[in-house]
Design an enzyme around this catalytic site. Structure first.
Site, PDB file in Angstrom:
ATOM      1  N   ARG A 276      19.620  28.563  12.880  1.00 23.54           N
ATOM      2  CA  ARG A 276      18.635  29.128  13.814  1.00 23.54           C
ATOM      3  C   ARG A 276      18.516  30.622  13.584  1.00 23.54           C
ATOM      4  NH1 ARG A 276      20.994  25.390  17.671  1.00 23.54           N
ATOM      5  NH2 ARG A 276      19.393  24.004  18.485  1.00 23.54           N
TER       6      ARG A 276
ATOM      7  N   TYR B 176      11.873  15.189  14.627  1.00 21.36           N
ATOM      8  CA  TYR B 176      12.470  15.698  15.874  1.00 21.36           C
ATOM      9  C   TYR B 176      11.452  15.644  17.009  1.00 21.36           C
ATOM     10  CZ  TYR B 176      14.947  18.914  19.017  1.00 21.36           C
ATOM     11  OH  TYR B 176      15.584  19.495  20.093  1.00 21.36           O
TER      12      TYR B 176
ATOM     13  N   SER C  67      21.664  15.107  20.129  1.00 13.71           N
ATOM     14  CA  SER C  67      20.645  15.059  19.064  1.00 13.71           C
ATOM     15  C   SER C  67      20.895  16.227  18.124  1.00 13.71           C
ATOM     16  CB  SER C  67      19.231  15.223  19.654  1.00 13.71           C
ATOM     17  OG  SER C  67      18.275  15.312  18.612  1.00 13.71           O
TER      18      SER C  67
ATOM     19  N   LYS D  21      11.678  13.169  20.352  1.00 16.79           N
ATOM     20  CA  LYS D  21      11.795  13.663  21.729  1.00 16.79           C
ATOM     21  C   LYS D  21      10.599  13.202  22.569  1.00 16.79           C
ATOM     22  CE  LYS D  21      15.696  16.059  21.731  1.00 16.79           C
ATOM     23  NZ  LYS D  21      16.821  15.775  22.648  1.00 16.79           N
TER      24      LYS D  21
ATOM     25  N   ALA E 153      17.391  15.806  27.958  1.00 16.95           N
ATOM     26  CA  ALA E 153      17.121  17.114  27.352  1.00 16.95           C
ATOM     27  C   ALA E 153      15.992  16.934  26.340  1.00 16.95           C
ATOM     28  CB  ALA E 153      18.374  17.643  26.663  1.00 16.95           C
TER      29      ALA E 153
ATOM     30  N   GLY F  60      28.399  20.104  21.556  1.00 13.88           N
ATOM     31  CA  GLY F  60      27.424  21.003  20.935  1.00 13.88           C
ATOM     32  C   GLY F  60      27.228  22.251  21.791  1.00 13.88           C
TER      33      GLY F  60
HETATM   34  N1  UDP Z   1      13.457  31.989  11.118  1.00 19.56           N
HETATM   35  C1  UDP Z   1      13.515  33.122  10.323  1.00 19.56           C
HETATM   36  N2  UDP Z   1      14.677  33.370   9.658  1.00 19.56           N
HETATM   37  C2  UDP Z   1      15.786  32.580   9.751  1.00 19.56           C
HETATM   38  C3  UDP Z   1      15.709  31.434  10.591  1.00 19.56           C
HETATM   39  C4  UDP Z   1      14.529  31.162  11.253  1.00 19.56           C
HETATM   40  O1  UDP Z   1      12.558  33.895  10.206  1.00 19.56           O
HETATM   41  O2  UDP Z   1      16.800  32.891   9.118  1.00 19.56           O
HETATM   42  C5  UDP Z   1      12.210  31.751  11.878  1.00 19.56           C
HETATM   43  C6  UDP Z   1      11.694  30.308  11.800  1.00 19.56           C
HETATM   44  O3  UDP Z   1      10.860  30.129  10.677  1.00 19.56           O
HETATM   45  C7  UDP Z   1      10.939  30.209  13.123  1.00 19.56           C
HETATM   46  C8  UDP Z   1      11.735  31.111  14.071  1.00 19.56           C
HETATM   47  O4  UDP Z   1      12.496  31.970  13.239  1.00 19.56           O
HETATM   48  O5  UDP Z   1       9.649  30.727  12.978  1.00 19.56           O
HETATM   49  C9  UDP Z   1      12.660  30.350  14.998  1.00 19.56           C
HETATM   50  O6  UDP Z   1      13.442  29.484  14.214  1.00 19.56           O
HETATM   51  P1  UDP Z   1      14.625  28.619  14.802  1.00 19.56           P
HETATM   52  O7  UDP Z   1      15.107  27.751  13.666  1.00 19.56           O
HETATM   53  O8  UDP Z   1      15.627  29.467  15.467  1.00 19.56           O
HETATM   54  O9  UDP Z   1      13.970  27.725  15.938  1.00 19.56           O
HETATM   55  P2  UDP Z   1      12.607  26.902  16.073  1.00 19.56           P
HETATM   56  O10 UDP Z   1      11.903  27.565  17.203  1.00 19.56           O
HETATM   57  O11 UDP Z   1      11.816  26.992  14.804  1.00 19.56           O
HETATM   58  O12 UDP Z   1      13.047  25.518  16.380  1.00 19.56           O
END
Ligand code: UDP
Length: 307
Positions: A183, A141, A71, A145, A110, A11
């Site tokens: 993400r 999740y 994970s 953790k 982690a 990963g």
């Molecule tokens: N987010 C967004 N647009 C995207 C993907 C994520 O606005 O295309 C927002 C999501 O709702 C969160 C933040 O970006 O508030 C970070 O999201 P990510 O999934 O990267 O990580 P998280 O901190 O939520 O695990």
């Protein structure tokens, strides 16, 4: 020569960690079920074993160290498989702790900033007990953790694994990420590179703090060599809203517009690590901000598109 097992080593973070261990002279074995691999896969030079931590295959030990990263980690990935995510955190961590017992190995877990849930305390210090909504979809999740941490400390308290290390990883980005893991950094960059609008969830006022992968790996390396057994936050305290992140990426890659989409359930409203403990105990702090970390990340995603 020392020998390390890296679970989740195909990963994003596991691969980068395995590369560092190889560079430091370790023999490295990677265990990964390839459920959410980096496009670059397990690093060359490591022995790759395909399999799950939940039902681990025989592994070519002996191991001096076990780095347990396996994970699902991005929200869309763990939300697709909530029971599997809980089993990975619970049964998978137990199996890897038992392996640490039989090899008398040092065990690094982690963990994650998600143990703080949607935090009422800001920034988040390791002593903050967190605010996880146990009935929310994200709890698969977060609670996995939290349980993994509790189990690690139980094995330590019962003197089964005397050498434990626990890292709480905050949002991290960089080369090796999967472009489709959902993400925000990978979404925004790939959307901008392919001329699509950036998808902001909610109104974009929620904040995160993004750490470049090389800084994070340096922190994990230092922690695993230290005598620090309490949990340690690793992340970059440079905090910004998702709207600001969208603007920054649009400025460096190209402005393709913005689509506002619904905010996922229990999406934390803000997140920033208190890294006082890492500073004091490990002499660690991030050295690269978004200005330095985004360009190589954009180039990496561009190279995947061009390939
Ligand atoms: N987010 C967004 N647009 C995207 C993907 C994520 O606005 O295309 C927002 C999501 O709702 C969160 C933040 O970006 O508030 C970070 O999201 P990510 O999934 O990267 O990580 P998280 O901190 O939520 O695990």
């Amino acid at each position: 020569m020392s020998r390390a097992l890296v679970t989740g080593g195909a990963g994003f973070l596991g691969r980068n960690l395995a590369l560092r261990l190889l560079k430091e002279g370790f023999e490295v074995v990677v265990l990964d079920n390839l459920s959410s691999p980096s496009p670059l896969g397990s690093p060359e030079g490591a022995t790759f074993v395909e399999g799950s931590v939940v039902e681990p295959p025989d592994l070519p030990g002996p191991f001096d160290r076990i780095y347990h990263l396996a994970s699902p980690a991005s929200p869309p990935r763990y939300l697709q498989d909530p029971i599997g995510t809980l089993r990975t955190g619970a049964e998978g961590t137990r199996n890897m702790l038992d392996l640490a017992v039989s090899h008398e190995a040092r065990f690094l877990l982690a963990s994650t900033s998600e143990v703080y849930g949607d935090p009422a305390q800001h920034p988040q210090h390791e002593e903050y007990t967190g605010s996880v909504q146990v009935t929310s979809s994200r709890a698969c999740y977060d609670e996995a953790k939290r349980y993994a941490e509790a189990l690690t400390y139980a094995y330590n308290r019962e003197d089964l694994v005397p050498e434990i290390r626990v890292v709480r990883i905050f949002n991290t980005y960089g080369p090796g990420m999967a472009p489709d893991d959902g993400r925000v950094v990978s979404n925004f960059i790939n959307q901008a590179l392919s001329g699509r609008s950036l998808t902001i969830y909610g109104d974009g006022s929620q904040t995160r703090s993004f750490c470049y992968v090389d800084d994070l790996i340096e922190g994990i390396w230092r922690l695993s060599n230290s005598d620090v057994t309490v949990p340690v936050n690793l992340g970059n305290p440079e905090e910004l809203s998702m709207k600001e992140l969208a603007t920054t990426i649009a400025e460096s890659v190209g402005d393709t517009g913005i689509d506002y989409l619904p905010l996922p359930e229990s999406d934390p409203t803000r997140r920033r690590p208190d890294i006082g403990r890492a500073r004091d105990r490990l002499g660690w702090e991030p050295t690269l901000g978004l200005a330095e970390g985004l360009p190589p990340t954009v180039e990496y995603f561009r190279s995947l598109i061009d390939a």
